[in-house]
Design an enzyme around this catalytic site. Structure first.
Site, PDB file in Angstrom:
ATOM      1  N   ASP A   1       7.736  10.390   1.680  1.00 31.28           N
ATOM      2  CA  ASP A   1       7.202  10.933   2.837  1.00 31.28           C
ATOM      3  C   ASP A   1       6.852  12.470   2.623  1.00 31.28           C
ATOM      4  OD1 ASP A   1       6.232   9.756   5.079  1.00 31.28           O
ATOM      5  OD2 ASP A   1       8.131   9.981   6.118  1.00 31.28           O
TER       6      ASP A   1
ATOM      7  N   LYS B   1       2.858  -0.209   7.675  1.00 24.38           N
ATOM      8  CA  LYS B   1       3.427   0.221   6.185  1.00 24.38           C
ATOM      9  C   LYS B   1       3.829  -1.045   5.580  1.00 24.38           C
ATOM     10  CE  LYS B   1       4.349   4.697   8.278  1.00 24.38           C
ATOM     11  NZ  LYS B   1       5.416   5.412   8.560  1.00 24.38           N
TER      12      LYS B   1
ATOM     13  N   GLN C   1      11.640   5.927   9.093  1.00 29.19           N
ATOM     14  CA  GLN C   1      10.720   6.033  10.024  1.00 29.19           C
ATOM     15  C   GLN C   1      11.328   7.182  11.298  1.00 29.19           C
ATOM     16  OE1 GLN C   1       7.686   4.798  10.083  1.00 29.19           O
ATOM     17  NE2 GLN C   1       7.199   5.826  12.008  1.00 29.19           N
TER      18      GLN C   1
END
Lengths: 299, 299
Positions: A120, A53, A97
């Site tokens: 997200d 990422k 994460q």
């Protein structure tokens, strides 16, 4: 002839568009999109994802920040870091994460991210906006958003008159995917482990989306001839043909047989997979445009 | 023999349960559930609805408050009143009667209500909680919640193995209804004006829910023999047989013919209608229990 939907190519064109949009925003407003990724603990797979990422964010021209916290970090300290990033004007996207180590209340951490920085798309406000068809002010969960882009390469933006079946009803994928398909005017059926005659229901689908986490569950005779098949599964299975102890990745669809029936199908790997990270970058540039008061690019 | 689902009876038993729960809460915690209803302008139908809500709230033993504002009230003044009610510890539910006069931004008014006092279940946070299956901390939109209670009288709480079809995809009803059915393990199809072969899709339904606002659109041959039919439509149509200029209420289902095929069916009026106001009271007592730190009754 079955069309293989190349997720790598679609993702690459999304990334190119993001890079251009990022450059435009910086030139126009002096704002560089900023993505902060928090990782807690030493899980190698999580570190690999986070590394990817960060590299992609840099490739997009973003300000990429990684916070690596030790396993023994407390909930309180993690919430404090999220609060700092929420308040940091140079950061437009905050990602924690998952999975977090067990002693964390992950849900509370996710809900502490400002909805407008929740790249997200996991905050309840973003879920509510998607559920009520507000795609203009919310941020959409990355894998369903990416899957919709793949559907659009085949069917365009308006799915009127098409039947879509989604197998799997998770909050992370199945539910938001169903909402996106419905918003695009498809007639949407949500199927799952409690569904009777799953094969028969799948055969009604012009667009069949599988997200169950069961290797090659969807067989050729579940697929309506000519249907578009989107395979969201990524399952690692033994591959003795490659040598002792070797493994390979397969999807939730029995690709070899299903691709003989489908009109278009995503491979695994190289289908939905590359789209997820691309849409994370898309959400970040969208968040940065909104914060700068500019109209974000559409994906 | 077709079962007629008597919404009046089900609503009455819900109201009895609410009254008992309200008494218990007051005895235990000294807290009386408080419902504040705001109405702006002179629309007679809106005043009739608000009057009915106030009477029902009193019948439930609630503290019932009505704020009647003139048509020319400003957005700012309405938002100020909502803020006062949000801050008022004696008020557990705040409802703004819709539609508001045209000069209001209704969406902004709705979103200004605290989610935990949003007894209409219209706040984006409540939509997000429902969409992600969190029925424990959110408040659910009243008409879908009431329709689910009617479904439960026939099928119980677990709809595993049953196919449900919802016609209509509004944010007020169709989408939350689909989410509730999915949460109860039904296989759910969302159908709408862009659906191809709507009749054929409806015939797959063990539970058919119609919410389209078209008088008697759903015919007998759309109904699977033995299916449960929930008719959410309330349409006023001419009834010349009752005399010149007379009207009557009909649902979205052609009741006379469909009830010959269905296993169970809601009439109009007297089916879903009485459930909406009952669930509004249910949400208010739930909100009061939560605020008092007590486990609310389940409906």
């Amino acid at each position: 002839m079955t069309q293989i939907i190349n997720g790598k190519d679609v993702a690459a064109s999304v990334i190119a568009k993001i890079k251009a949009a990022s450059d435009t925003l910086e030139a126009k407003s002096g704002v560089k999109p900023g993505l902060a990724v928090i990782i807690v603990g030493d899980d190698p797979a999580s570190h690999a994802y986070v590394g990817a990422k960060g590299r992609m964010a840099k490739e997009c021209g973003f300000n990429s920040v990684q916070h690596t916290l030790p396993e023994e970090t407390t909930q309180e300290d993690l919430l404090k870091l999220v609060a700092e990033l929420n308040a940091d004007a140079s950061i437009h996207g905050v990602l924690v994460q998952l999975p977090l180590p067990r002693h964390f209340d992950s849900e509370a951490v996710i809900q502490s991210i400002l909805p407008e920085k929740d790249v997200d798309g996991l905050h309840v406000v973003n879920a509510g906006k998607l559920a009520t068809g507000d795609l203009e002010t919310g941020l959409i969960s990355c894998t369903p958003a990416g899957s919709m882009l793949l559907v659009r390469t085949i069917h365009g933006a308006d799915l009127s008159g098409l039947n879509a079946v989604v197998i799997g009803r998770s909050n992370l994928f199945g539910k938001p995917m169903g909402q996106l398909l419905l918003n695009a005017n498809a007639t949407v059926t949500m199927a799952h482990s409690r569904t009777k005659d799953l094969a028969g229901i799948c055969r009604t689908a012009d667009i069949l989306v599988a997200a169950v986490g069961r290797p090659e569950m969807v067989k050729a005779d579940w697929v309506k001839p000519g249907a578009t098949v989107i395979d969201v599964g990524i399952n690692r299975v033994p591959a003795p043909e490659k040598g002792e102890g070797k493994t390979k990745l397969v999807g939730d669809v029995a690709y070899a047989e299903a691709s003989a029936v489908a009109g278009a199908i995503t491979p695994v790997p190289g289908g939905v997979g590359p789209m997820t990270i691309a849409m994370l970058m898309a959400n970040t540039v969208i968040a940065a445009y909104r914060k700068a008061g500019e109209t974000p690019p559409a994906f």
